[in-house]
Design a protein around this motif. Structure first.
Motif, short mmCIF file in Angstrom:
data_model
loop_
_atom_site.label_atom_id
_atom_site.label_comp_id
_atom_site.label_asym_id
_atom_site.label_seq_id
_atom_site.Cartn_x
_atom_site.Cartn_y
_atom_site.Cartn_z
N MET A 1 0.83 -1.20 0.00
CA MET A 1 0.00 0.00 0.00
C MET A 1 0.86 1.25 0.00
O MET A 1 2.02 1.22 0.45
CB MET A 1 -0.93 -0.01 1.21
CG MET A 1 -0.21 -0.12 2.54
SD MET A 1 -1.26 -0.70 3.90
CE MET A 1 -1.41 -2.45 3.50
N ALA A 2 0.28 2.33 -0.51
CA ALA A 2 0.98 3.62 -0.55
C ALA A 2 -0.06 4.72 -0.50
O ALA A 2 -1.19 4.55 -0.97
CB ALA A 2 1.81 3.74 -1.82
N PRO A 3 0.30 5.88 0.07
CA PRO A 3 -0.63 7.01 0.05
C PRO A 3 -0.92 7.47 -1.38
O PRO A 3 -0.08 7.32 -2.28
CB PRO A 3 0.12 8.09 0.82
CG PRO A 3 1.12 7.36 1.65
CD PRO A 3 1.53 6.19 0.81
N SER A 4 -2.09 8.04 -1.59
CA SER A 4 -2.48 8.54 -2.90
C SER A 4 -2.06 9.99 -3.06
O SER A 4 -2.22 10.79 -2.13
CB SER A 4 -3.99 8.42 -3.07
OG SER A 4 -4.43 9.14 -4.21
N PRO A 5 -1.55 10.38 -4.23
CA PRO A 5 -1.22 11.79 -4.47
C PRO A 5 -2.45 12.70 -4.44
O PRO A 5 -2.31 13.92 -4.32
CB PRO A 5 -0.56 11.77 -5.86
CG PRO A 5 -1.07 10.53 -6.50
CD PRO A 5 -1.25 9.53 -5.40
N ASP A 6 -3.65 12.13 -4.55
CA ASP A 6 -4.87 12.92 -4.43
C ASP A 6 -5.20 13.24 -2.98
O ASP A 6 -6.16 13.98 -2.70
CB ASP A 6 -6.05 12.17 -5.07
CG ASP A 6 -6.06 12.28 -6.59
OD1 ASP A 6 -5.15 12.97 -7.14
OD2 ASP A 6 -6.93 11.68 -7.23
N GLU A 7 -4.42 12.66 -2.04
CA GLU A 7 -4.60 12.88 -0.61
C GLU A 7 -5.99 12.50 -0.12
O GLU A 7 -6.57 13.13 0.78
CB GLU A 7 -4.26 14.33 -0.23
CG GLU A 7 -2.82 14.69 -0.56
CD GLU A 7 -2.38 16.03 0.01
OE1 GLU A 7 -3.06 16.52 0.94
OE2 GLU A 7 -1.36 16.56 -0.45
N THR A 8 -6.50 11.44 -0.70
CA THR A 8 -7.74 10.84 -0.25
C THR A 8 -7.70 9.37 -0.60
O THR A 8 -7.03 8.97 -1.55
CB THR A 8 -8.97 11.51 -0.90
OG1 THR A 8 -10.16 10.94 -0.35
CG2 THR A 8 -8.98 11.30 -2.40
N GLY A 9 -8.36 8.54 0.18
CA GLY A 9 -8.28 7.11 -0.08
C GLY A 9 -6.85 6.62 0.04
O GLY A 9 -6.10 7.00 0.94
N GLY A 10 -6.45 5.78 -0.90
CA GLY A 10 -5.09 5.25 -0.92
C GLY A 10 -4.94 4.26 -2.05
O GLY A 10 -5.92 3.91 -2.73
N LEU A 11 -3.71 3.82 -2.30
CA LEU A 11 -3.42 2.85 -3.36
C LEU A 11 -2.95 1.56 -2.72
O LEU A 11 -2.14 1.56 -1.80
CB LEU A 11 -2.35 3.41 -4.29
CG LEU A 11 -2.63 4.78 -4.91
CD1 LEU A 11 -1.43 5.26 -5.72
CD2 LEU A 11 -3.89 4.75 -5.78
N TRP A 12 -3.46 0.43 -3.24
CA TRP A 12 -3.05 -0.86 -2.68
C TRP A 12 -3.18 -1.97 -3.71
O TRP A 12 -4.00 -1.89 -4.64
CB TRP A 12 -3.86 -1.20 -1.43
CG TRP A 12 -5.35 -1.37 -1.66
CD1 TRP A 12 -6.30 -0.40 -1.60
CD2 TRP A 12 -6.02 -2.60 -1.99
NE1 TRP A 12 -7.54 -0.93 -1.86
CE2 TRP A 12 -7.40 -2.28 -2.11
CE3 TRP A 12 -5.61 -3.91 -2.19
CZ2 TRP A 12 -8.37 -3.25 -2.41
CZ3 TRP A 12 -6.56 -4.87 -2.51
CH2 TRP A 12 -7.93 -4.54 -2.62
N VAL A 13 -2.36 -2.98 -3.55
CA VAL A 13 -2.43 -4.19 -4.36
C VAL A 13 -2.16 -5.38 -3.44
O VAL A 13 -1.59 -5.23 -2.36
CB VAL A 13 -1.40 -4.19 -5.51
CG1 VAL A 13 -1.63 -3.04 -6.46
CG2 VAL A 13 0.02 -4.17 -4.97
N ALA A 14 -2.58 -6.56 -3.86
CA ALA A 14 -2.32 -7.77 -3.09
C ALA A 14 -2.14 -8.93 -4.07
O ALA A 14 -2.80 -9.00 -5.11
CB ALA A 14 -3.46 -8.07 -2.13
N LYS A 15 -1.23 -9.83 -3.72
CA LYS A 15 -0.93 -10.97 -4.58
C LYS A 15 -0.79 -12.22 -3.73
O LYS A 15 -0.14 -12.21 -2.69
CB LYS A 15 0.35 -10.72 -5.38
CG LYS A 15 0.70 -11.82 -6.38
CD LYS A 15 1.88 -11.44 -7.24
CE LYS A 15 2.21 -12.53 -8.26
NZ LYS A 15 3.32 -12.13 -9.16
N LYS A 16 -1.38 -13.30 -4.21
CA LYS A 16 -1.31 -14.58 -3.51
C LYS A 16 0.05 -15.23 -3.74
O LYS A 16 0.60 -15.20 -4.84
CB LYS A 16 -2.42 -15.50 -4.00
CG LYS A 16 -2.51 -16.83 -3.27
CD LYS A 16 -3.67 -17.66 -3.82
CE LYS A 16 -3.74 -19.03 -3.18
NZ LYS A 16 -4.85 -19.84 -3.74
N VAL A 17 0.61 -15.82 -2.69
CA VAL A 17 1.88 -16.54 -2.79
C VAL A 17 1.57 -18.00 -3.12
O VAL A 17 0.84 -18.66 -2.37
CB VAL A 17 2.67 -16.46 -1.47
CG1 VAL A 17 4.02 -17.17 -1.63
CG2 VAL A 17 2.87 -15.01 -1.06
#
Length: 581
Positions: free
Chosen positions: A215-231
């Motif tokens: 995850m990382a903060p969003s440059p829009d300064e709302t919500g956020g950015l995230w991804v997930a991957k199965k191992v």
């Protein structure tokens, strides 16, 4: 007598100075997942070294709780995100001071934590072990963690950006039983309530399935950015302060991501559809954390140890290399003890061996104490001048604690789940087991203040031995290894017996089984901490004044190795009466 307010002010000033000096080392960890198909006994293993001496080192047991309809759950600010936030009473110590988290987080003499916001509470929350980040709950849901560099780093904003990874992991442990359920919940919370702080990698697993969420903060300064991957089962995942997920294929069922990811990336010029699949690492970060090889060297080391047949090179083209896959199959299946040994590594036997060379001193000390002259700083400033940098090992001197979560699908959750806790530096600690079904932790584990030495604290026992070993690392490390072998191997031998007994009790009385597991875990831990204090006292005598002492042979002169003497001006010392040229 200094007032409490003045003490708090002095503490804050001191901490601020430390953060300025050590900001690149304060938030940096190594984490890994070993899936059931890659372990000898079919366990799921999640390891994490919490490499941060500034932050609260307490391991807290948060009990299961029932809540009233309409109740709200406070979301507290985290000093682990960036820095202390006094306006929210968010400090390095205590990390949380709030009665709603159970008695372990009630710390008299400090201000109560101030929520950034609230979310709807659920009727029942599960018990879990907590540290700087959530660790493991009673359902064998388990977490690791590492901090990553990101293009955007934001401060918290009440009611707008209220979640950091630490509170996300805690909410997941309170409410979830499976890894996928946890990932989906945390993603929803980021989308709805916003994410602040640094980039983060959260390994999350249950006894059957493992995911990596980043995850990382969003440059829009709302919500956020995230991804997930199965191992994939049968494989091992490693992360060390750098995002590890790359291409995001929207059609891959084993990849999840925030609904606004592509929109935000395109809006800010980080990615465009013509580029093909979005590369998560390149999109949200500038590559490696801190300095070249700060992260990638550890990924290489762990991969090369578990799969030497792959012949991974320690040298890469840049911080966006694809030389190290997301996960790999090990050459041989691993045990929990194997993972303990991996976490203790200083590159021994490689060209980066920190126990060798002049910086290791005469006794092969792998610790490199960072300061203002070292290459430091986040990747957010890639143009800074680097004059030098030490290799960053897996076991680093400023580690506060390390954990190995072990889950087994063929046993009931209270019995199959084991949290192995190693206080202070992994290479000199002892990993101590606590079953997922315990109802409390020993006070010596949950009452720790690193600003005040105390023999009532388990953490200080291990920290003292680790620091005393700096006097003659090579010799004392051998003594420590003997103690680790003695107790860890014995515990691993006894645990199946404990689990068998607990299972027999559990089948007729689950509550009594939990009581049995609590008593065993507590008594075992208290015994081991007492043994470590005794060991510390023995080391004080044995290596007093740079000599070696044993009964009837006290104060034996050890001196320095010849190869180290040859690097000094020893040979130019006063061996004649002639004036030195």
């Amino acid at each position: 007598m200094i007032s409490f307010k003045k003490q708090l002010l002095l503490s804050m000033i001191y901490t601020f100075i430390l953060v300025l000096l050590f900001q690149s080392t304060a938030l940096s960890c190594t984490t890994l997942i070993v899936t059931p198909g890659a372990t000898i006994d079919g366990s799921m293993l999640v390891a994490h070294s919490d490499d941060n001496h500034l932050i609260d080192q307490r391991i807290i047991y948060v009990p299961a709780m029932d809540h009233q309809e309409g109740e709200l759950r406070p979301v507290y600010c985290s000093a682990a995100a960036i820095d202390e936030f006094p306006q929210y009473a968010s400090f390095f110590y205590p990390r949380i001071n709030a009665t709603d988290r159970g008695p372990g987080y009630n710390t008299p003499g400090f201000p109560q934590s101030i929520p950034l916001g609230y979310i709807p509470q659920v009727a029942h929350t599960y018990a879990y072990f907590d540290g700087s980040y959530g660790i493991m709950n009673e359902n064998q849901l388990m977490f690791g963690e590492c901090t990553d560099g990101a293009k955007v780093q934001l401060d918290p904003k009440p009611e707008k950006l209220i979640f950091y990874s630490s509170e996300l992991s805690r909410v997941a442990l309170e409410r979830c039983k499976t890894a996928r359920e946890a990932v989906e919940l945390m993603g929803k919370l980021i989308d709805e309530y916003g994410y602040y702080g640094t980039g983060e990698t959260l390994p999350v697993a249950d006894p059957k399935e493992a995911w990596v969420m980043e995850m990382a903060p969003s440059p829009d300064e709302t919500g956020g950015l995230w991804v997930a991957k199965k191992v994939p089962d049968g494989e091992i995942f490693v992360a060390a302060n750098q995002f590890r997920i790359r291409e995001i294929d929207p059609d891959d069922p084993d990849i999840l991501f925030s609904s606004n990811l592509f929109e935000i990336a395109e809006k800010h010029g980080w990615w465009k559809a013509a580029d093909g699949h979005l590369d998560w690492l390149k999109t949200v970060s500038l590559g490696e954390y801190n300095h070249p090889y700060y992260s990638l060297r550890r990924v290489w080391r762990l991969f090369s140890m578990v799969a030497p047949s792959r012949e991974f090179s320690p040298w890469v083209e840049d911080g966006f290399t694809r030389d190290y896959p997301f996960s790999i199959q090990p050459d041989q299946k691993l045990s929990v003890r194997d993972v303990m040994m991996l976490m203790r590594d200083h590159y021994e036997g490689t060209e980066f061996d920190l126990t060798k060379g002049i910086a290791a001193g005469p006794f092969g000390n792998p610790s490199r104490c960072y300061g203002p002259n070292d290459g430091q700083g986040d990747v957010g400033n890639p143009n800074r001048e680097l004059l030098g940098a030490w290799e960053r090992p897996i076991s680093v001197f400023y580690c506060g604690y390390s954990t190995i979560c072990q889950g087994k699908a063929d046993l009931p959750d209270p019995i199959g789940g084991i949290l192995w806790v190693g206080l202070d530096k992994p290479s000199e600690t002892l990993f101590i087991p606590f079953f997922a079904g315990v109802q409390s932790l020993p006070l010596s584990f949950s009452q720790v203040d690193t600003a005040q030495f105390s023999r009532d604290s388990a953490w200080w026992a291990f920290n003292f031995v680790s620091n005393w070993a700096n006097l003659n690392y090579k010799a004392m490390r051998a003594d420590i290894a003997l103690m680790q072998d003695k107790y860890e191997l014995k515990m691993l031998e006894l645990l199946p017996v404990v689990q068998k007994t607990a299972l027999e009790i559990y089948q007729s009385n689950p509550d009594l089984a939990r009581e049995y597991l609590t008593n065993y875990s507590t008594q075992n831990a208290e015994f081991l901490v007492k043994e470590w204090w005794n060991f510390a006292d023995q080391l004080i005598v044995r290596y007093d004044d740079g000599m070696f002492s044993e009964p009837k042979k006290m104060a034996q002169q050890v001196g320095y190795p010849q190869e180290w003497l040859d690097l000094t001006d020893w040979s130019q010392g006063p061996i004649t009466y002639k004036k030195r040229n």
